[in-house]
Scaffold this active site. Structure first.
Site, PDB file in Angstrom:
ATOM      1  CG  HIS A  57      52.503  35.369  32.581  1.00 12.81           C
ATOM      2  ND1 HIS A  57      52.692  35.552  33.933  1.00 12.81           N
ATOM      3  CD2 HIS A  57      51.498  36.204  32.230  1.00 12.81           C
ATOM      4  CE1 HIS A  57      51.820  36.445  34.376  1.00 12.81           C
ATOM      5  NE2 HIS A  57      51.087  36.863  33.361  1.00 12.81           N
ATOM      6  CG  ASP A  72      54.138  33.478  36.325  1.00 19.24           C
ATOM      7  OD1 ASP A  72      53.016  32.939  36.293  1.00 19.24           O
ATOM      8  OD2 ASP A  72      54.471  34.425  35.574  1.00 19.24           O
TER       9      ASP A  72
HETATM   10 ZN   LIG Z   1      49.994  38.307  37.868  1.00 13.65          ZN
HETATM   11 ZN   LIG Z   2      51.836  40.649  36.056  1.00 16.42          ZN
END
Ligand SMILES: [Zn+2]
Ligand SMILES: [Zn+2]
Length: 554
Positions: free
Chosen positions: A368, A193
């Site tokens: 995130h 990510d």
């Molecule tokens: Zn996402």
């Molecule tokens: Zn997500």
């Protein structure tokens, strides 16, 4: 294709925000990781959602074995109804993810034919030549997993969306041990990510907002409205807990917020004692300082509960002078205008508005991983190949640079974008050509209804159903509608007599039913006109032209 090659083909999400979808192929077997959507930009008026072009999957439909989901965010599951209606394959996801999926499929009458398989972190399952081990990770949503995929050529790990939150509100911890064990065993490739690669340090835990919520709720002398993404289960839990703690009853307003809260309660993520949750209609019977409202619409979506409350057009959620409105979310790039418009309306109502302005303690934290967490996972996994995913091009590039600087932890860094075929075999990894990818814009009321594909594909729909442009002249100073609306049509046959009059009347009725404040908010008034006119046209003609209201300021 010789059987000794492993191919990874991102169909979306690499080089763009949203629409995460990735095919993994070994010989005659393809599995798909995630099936996300992208929210349309404002200039795509008339389009409800954007999904990846799945021509590649359709051309290989005999080979596609399953779709495996990492978590329940729209940018990972939102395209499922569209994809399943074209290609009905089994879907794998965790309990909570599948609860969202079920709601979605039900809406599109696809649930009965769908094969949904529940997976659990730590419990391996097999699809064709792939053995998949879901690994518990933490994120802004609950029940999220990374996927370790055992292939005949080695193990690849797809992180899904994550941050390393050491204190998640559900105490289901990030399974760092599994990442470390795979690192010891040897990992062929890590797909990670990239969303927050631009942020130094560590992303704060979801619990970091607790202190701010406490402070706000303690200080507020009147109602407190808290808005967050309806899927932010940790956030909803904290808001309800702290509201209770401050002696307030909680009312949940907005369909998505209500659904999400119910699912989270069903699965035990949120526990609310009897009597705390009240129906929105009960709000007015309670003292102002005994009410907290959870309300959906953090991104200024024109028809959301918060947007409507902001222009005093919500039946129950009325914002009064002195009320506090908390936007516990980030401003997604592209939505700034819409969000600040809503904030302006709230200021006009003399509400205190609290939004993410970087102050501490934060009113919002990201879901995130920041740089140090990204490095931590790379260090644990020590992949032979590292591939940044889930990001716009600059984020992928910065993530690639970050990983490339970690000598000793990463063998080789590969940059790929949506549509690239990344091929692995005994000799190594390389880009081996491209497939057609792109964005497909959909009118979500009907899944078979592709309105327009901006990038490639056909324009058949447009030429069949045409365009309708309602043109409205509004006086900028008075907010008054200056003349009867004009309806311009291209490629759309009106059919019966009186259709035009009816359409004009529909627009007039919408305008009459709207306050001056709403009429001054072009985003909102356009969306109202579009929806009402769409209903009228579908009812009278069964056609679905693209409807693009135009406001002329006079
Ligand atoms: Zn996402
Ligand atoms: Zn997500």
């Amino acid at each position: 294709m010789p059987v000794t090659k492993l191919q990874v083909v991102p169909l979306g999400g690499l080089g763009e925000f949203g629409m995460n979808c990735m095919a993994i192929r070994w010989g005659d077997d393809i599995i798909v990781i995630d099936a996300g959507l992208m929210f349309p930009e404002a200039e795509l008026l008339g389009v409800d959602i954007v999904v990846p072009d799945i021509t590649y999957l359709l051309e290989n439909r005999q080979q596609v074995r399953a779709i495996v989901l990492t978590h329940g965010h729209e940018d990972h599951i939102g395209a499922l109804p569209w994809i399943l209606s074209e290609l009905n394959v089994p879907v794998y996801g965790t309990e909570f993810t599948l609860a969202y999926v079920e709601g979605k499929l039900e809406e599109h009458a696809l649930l009965d034919d769908a094969e949904l398989n529940e997976i659990k972190a730590g419990e391996r399952f097999r699809i064709g030549p792939f053995t998949i081990n879901p690994i518990q990770v933490t994120h802004s949503l609950v029940d999220c997993v990374a996927l370790a995929i055992h292939t005949p050529l080695g193990i690849i790990i797809h992180t899904g969306d994550f941050k390393v939150d050491p204190t998640p509100t559900d105490t289901r911890l990030f399974d760092l041990h599994s990442f470390a064990e795979y690192g010891k065993e040897g990992v062929l490739a890590l797909f990670q990510d990239s969303t927050n690669v631009e942020r130094r340090g560590y992303t704060p835990s979801e619990r970091a907002v607790r202190a701010r919520f406490q402070e706000i709720l303690a200080r507020a002398e009147r109602r407190v409205f808290i808005s967050c993404f309806s899927s932010s289960v940790h956030r909803i839990k904290l808001a309800i807990d702290e509201a209770m703690e401050s002696g307030r009853k909680v009312s949940v307003v907005g369909r998505s917020m209500l659904e999400s809260t119910e699912i989270a309660q069903d699965f035990g993520y949120i526990e609310v004692p009897e009597g705390v949750l009240i129906h929105p209609a009960q709000m007015r019977e309670l003292p102002r300082d005994k009410v907290c409202v959870l309300i959906s619409g953090t991104q200024g979506e024109p028809m959301s509960a918060l947007s409507r409350a902001a222009v005093d057009n919500h039946k129950h959620a009325r914002i009064e002078p002195g009320d506090t409105v908390v936007l516990s979310s980030r401003i997604i790039p592209g939505n700034e205008k819409a969000i600040y418009r809503v904030i302006d309306h709230l200021f006009r109502r003399n509400a205190h508005v609290i939004y993410d302005d970087g102050s501490s303690p934060p009113v919002h934290v990201s879901g995130h991983a920041s740089q140090e967490e990204l490095k931590l996972i790379i260090n644990l996994v020590k992949p032979r190949y590292f591939i940044p995913i889930h990001g716009e091009y600059r984020q992928l590039k910065l993530h690639a640079e970050l990983a490339a600087a970690m000598r000793g932890s990463v063998g080789q860094v590969m940059m790929v974008e949506s549509g690239d075929i990344l091929e692995f075999d005994e000799l190594g990894a390389r880009k081996a050509g491209r497939i057609a990818v792109g964005r497909v814009c959909i009118d979500s009321n009907s899944m078979g209804d592709v309105v327009e594909d901006l990038v490639i594909r056909d324009r058949r729909h447009l030429s069949e159903d045409g365009i309708v442009l309602p043109i409205i002249a509004i006086n900028k100073l008075t907010g008054r509608v200056e003349s009867a609306p004009e309806i311009v049509m291209r490629g759309f046959a009106a059919g019966e007599d009186g259709f035009l009059d009816g359409a004009r009347q529909t627009v007039m009725t919408t305008l009459e039913a709207s306050s001056d404040e709403e009429k001054g908010d072009y985003g909102m008034i356009k969306e109202k006109i579009r929806q009402d006119l769409k209903r009228f046209i579908v009812k009278n003609t069964s056609r679905r032209p693209l409807i693009m209201p135009v406001i002329l300021e006079v």
